[in-house]
Design a protein around this motif. Structure first.
Motif, PDB file in Angstrom:
ATOM      1  N   ARG A 113      -2.368  41.257 -10.541  1.00  9.31           N
ATOM      2  CA  ARG A 113      -2.173  39.833 -10.816  1.00  9.31           C
ATOM      3  C   ARG A 113      -1.442  39.689 -12.138  1.00  9.31           C
ATOM      4  N   GLN A 165       0.333  39.455  -7.056  1.00  8.93           N
ATOM      5  CA  GLN A 165       0.129  38.001  -7.030  1.00  8.93           C
ATOM      6  C   GLN A 165       0.636  37.456  -8.367  1.00  8.93           C
ATOM      7  N   PHE A 218       1.403  34.427 -10.990  1.00  6.53           N
ATOM      8  CA  PHE A 218       0.974  33.078 -11.382  1.00  6.53           C
ATOM      9  C   PHE A 218       1.958  32.509 -12.403  1.00  6.53           C
ATOM     10  N   SER A 241       0.933  20.506 -16.624  1.00  5.09           N
ATOM     11  CA  SER A 241       0.960  19.852 -15.315  1.00  5.09           C
ATOM     12  C   SER A 241       2.162  18.926 -15.175  1.00  5.09           C
ATOM     13  N   ALA A 268       1.828  31.654  -7.064  1.00  6.79           N
ATOM     14  CA  ALA A 268       1.048  30.435  -7.301  1.00  6.79           C
ATOM     15  C   ALA A 268       1.501  29.784  -8.601  1.00  6.79           C
ATOM     16  N   GLY A 269       1.467  28.467  -8.634  1.00  5.08           N
ATOM     17  CA  GLY A 269       1.749  27.716  -9.854  1.00  5.08           C
ATOM     18  C   GLY A 269       0.436  27.249 -10.455  1.00  5.08           C
ATOM     19  N   VAL A 270       0.290  27.407 -11.762  1.00  7.54           N
ATOM     20  CA  VAL A 270      -0.975  27.056 -12.411  1.00  7.54           C
ATOM     21  C   VAL A 270      -0.724  26.000 -13.490  1.00  7.54           C
ATOM     22  N   PRO A 271      -1.109  24.749 -13.206  1.00 10.06           N
ATOM     23  CA  PRO A 271      -0.860  23.692 -14.181  1.00 10.06           C
ATOM     24  C   PRO A 271      -1.930  23.671 -15.269  1.00 10.06           C
ATOM     25  N   ARG A 323      -8.485  27.621 -21.118  1.00 13.21           N
ATOM     26  CA  ARG A 323      -8.672  28.625 -20.064  1.00 13.21           C
ATOM     27  C   ARG A 323      -7.923  28.199 -18.802  1.00 13.21           C
ATOM     28  N   LEU A 324      -7.343  29.182 -18.131  1.00  8.55           N
ATOM     29  CA  LEU A 324      -6.556  28.899 -16.933  1.00  8.55           C
ATOM     30  C   LEU A 324      -6.970  29.734 -15.726  1.00  8.55           C
ATOM     31  N   PHE A 325      -7.640  30.863 -15.987  1.00 10.33           N
ATOM     32  CA  PHE A 325      -7.979  31.798 -14.907  1.00 10.33           C
ATOM     33  C   PHE A 325      -9.431  32.247 -15.020  1.00 10.33           C
ATOM     34  N   PRO A 326     -10.010  32.704 -13.899  1.00 14.29           N
ATOM     35  CA  PRO A 326     -11.364  33.271 -13.954  1.00 14.29           C
ATOM     36  C   PRO A 326     -11.402  34.511 -14.866  1.00 14.29           C
ATOM     37  N   LYS A 327     -12.607  34.880 -15.229  1.00 11.21           N
ATOM     38  CA  LYS A 327     -12.808  36.058 -16.078  1.00 11.21           C
ATOM     39  C   LYS A 327     -12.212  37.312 -15.465  1.00 11.21           C
ATOM     40  N   SER A 349      -9.408  38.522 -14.459  1.00 11.02           N
ATOM     41  CA  SER A 349      -8.687  38.413 -13.188  1.00 11.02           C
ATOM     42  C   SER A 349      -7.189  38.686 -13.308  1.00 11.02           C
TER      43      SER A 349
END
Lengths: 366, 366
Positions: B63, B105, B107, B112, B132-135, B141-145, B147
């Motif tokens: 990722r 994957q 990101f 936004s 994937a787009g992450v706004p 924080r933007l992602f899980p621990k 990851s």
């Protein structure tokens, strides 16, 4: 080439973007009724069918994906319902004593032409979840192997990846002469549509089969027909008849060519529960944990939408298709014609027709 | 409240959307030079610093996240470089004998308000990666621990989360009278900007510290100043002086109020390598595997951009800021004024000024 092939390339159907008065974001309250009606069913399904250990990492991250999310706000409500169900289950599994904090990563999937900008801007501020938009067709692979715990798809799987080529080929026995959709009466036309639907469902199930973790759940809502009833006898069929008649009106006015209309069909198929059940069993990657038709519940819970609302909903959902095939310049005229006919006929979905079904399924990755 | 607070709320700085002639997508070739210049360094860094076991799942999914991706196409080139580096390393680690297929994957993160629609539409067709787009702001924080395996951030960390309030408060000793940026000369102004930069960098490192797996790498490119040189003596400082003078011109013409100009400062800070190194060490979540200034390499590799290109780049990068603070109606006038001054002065970034530095860092999550 002497003969141009009919336009049956894979289509990127998306709802009308933005958040203006004609947008899908402002015209999806009918679909919202579905979200509300299924909330308790989702909570029940997750409580009874999900093994919480399927998220095995120490931090307990649940990854949830909505396939065919469109622009919102319904996808946001659906995600919230699933999260609530997971939190309830987590709380009950641990008798309220767990110190583990659940993390949620939410994936919103739709075609790359979907208006993700509007979706992202409409997310609740300071939402305590990790969010991502995933562009691409759900008939292909979208996520790494075994990376999704809960998949969701609402009102999306009736959209085929493309119109079957034969039905707009006037030399084919499956040529759908004089209609823009699969009425379910003409044998060859139906066969072509069914073949496309089966192929698409197989692709969908294979893709999700790779992407969901073992024991992961798919929550699927899709429109259909009662077993043995052709679509043309149902409310949706009557609507497509009215919709298609507007194209003929524009041809008669000389605004669109007859050829253009003859090469237009809707990339939609509404199956019966029996058909869907057989496809899932034949595919073999998922067990059917439950399968219900929720039409009656929906009816009881919902006030009938106003005529103007209906007209706006139709435009939000179908403007893209009309624009792609007939060009931008015809769009306003077409929907003015549709609105006019809708008002004249006093047409509200469902009058003098068999009700369509809405199937609600919980599948488990096996 | 009697006194309205200056506008120093968190800002969502985004580059100009769409793909028209004035868009960032069409005006980011300067930044492309950076991508090219660092390609080999990224391959080298991954070959030497990444333990391939950090992706431990059986399917070997990597990722990768780009923090502050903007609209493209540079973020796409950067991702491709990282993937190439991972594939080379994978091939070499296994002496070409591995049957494991790597899955990637990717990101893409930005505010936004970023134009994700344009970014998604510009992805290479049939790209064999999951996207994937992450706004959201990378200062949260933007992602899980644990990851993300590789994080990347190019030309983004000089953008602060907001303008420090004191510098636009005429009652504060840190009031930045007569300038729109941190020149690095006025002690109190600099102190306020440094405090904001330190806070933001700390947030960035803490966020990524949670999100990256143990042993994961952060590839960071950011603009700066040589140790001990104030920004106002550098090429970027000279550019901001010219940029700010256009605001005064508009005030003199009566097109914007003096108050509006006095409450405007750029949410930007250009640190020295020494400052950045100290911040990373104090934070303690990452080891610095390498840290280079690549300015000279860049210069050798790149032809000077044309004047018109420079002007278009400036507009693509700064139009959003001007629009947000001064309103849409002033945007064309402002950039016409800027273009005029730029042409008159024969201004090309770097004339008669100390060169800025471009820091290239590889950090490892420890």
């Amino acid at each position: 080439m002497a003969n141009e092939e009919p336009k049956t390339v894979p289509q990127q159907i998306t709802m009308k973007g933005g958040d203006g008065p004609l947008s899908y974001a402002k015209n999806s309250s009918l679909q919202k009724g579905v979200v509300d009606a299924t909330k308790e069913m989702i909570i029940h399904a997750i409580a009874n069918n999900l093994d919480m250990d399927c998220s095995q990492s120490s931090s307990q991250t649940f990854r949830i994906a909505d396939f065919g999310c469109s622009i919102g706000p319904n996808t946001i409500f659906s995600m919230q319902n699933i999260i609530q169900a997971l939190e309830q289950k987590h709380h009950e599994t641990n008798h309220g004593n767990s110190s583990t904090i659940l993390e949620f990563q939410l994936f919103f999937n739709d075609h790359s032409t979907n208006d993700f900008n509007t979706l992202f801007k409409s997310l609740p501020p300071s939402w305590p979840y990790f969010v991502a938009g995933v562009p691409g067709s759900f008939y292909g692979r979208l996520f790494p192997k075994s990376s999704i715990h809960i998949g969701h798809s609402s009102n999306a799987l009736q959209w085929l990846s493309k119109v079957p080529q034969e039905v707009v080929d006037c030399k084919s026995p499956a040529y759908n002469d004089g209609s823009i959709y699969c009425r379910g009466i003409e044998k060859e036309v139906t066969k072509a549509y069914v073949a496309q639907f089966e192929k698409d469902m197989e692709s969908f199930l294979n893709g999700r089969g790779e992407e969901l973790v073992n024991g992961g759940l798919m929550v699927i809502l899709m429109g259909g027909v009662p077993n043995g009833i052709p679509l043309s006898h149902t409310a949706i069929g009557k609507f497509y008849d009215l919709f298609g008649s507007c194209l003929l009106d524009l041809t008669n006015k000389g605004l669109v060519s007859e050829e253009k209309v003859k090469s237009f069909n809707l990339p939609l198929y509404f199956p019966s529960a029996k058909e869907v059940k057989e496809l899932i069993e034949r595919n073999g990657r998922f067990s059917i944990e439950s399968m219900n038709e929720i039409t009656e519940q929906l009816k009881r819970g919902q006030p009938l939408p106003s005529t103007q609302n209906c007209i706006s909903h139709v435009r939000a959902g179908f403007e893209g298709l009309i624009k792609d095939h007939f060009g931008t310049e015809i769009v306003d005229e077409f929907f003015a014609c549709y609105a006019n006919k809708h008002l004249q006929s006093g047409f509200v979905f469902g009058d003098n027709a068999v009700d369509n079904t809405l199937m609600f399924m919980i599948l488990k990755r096996i």
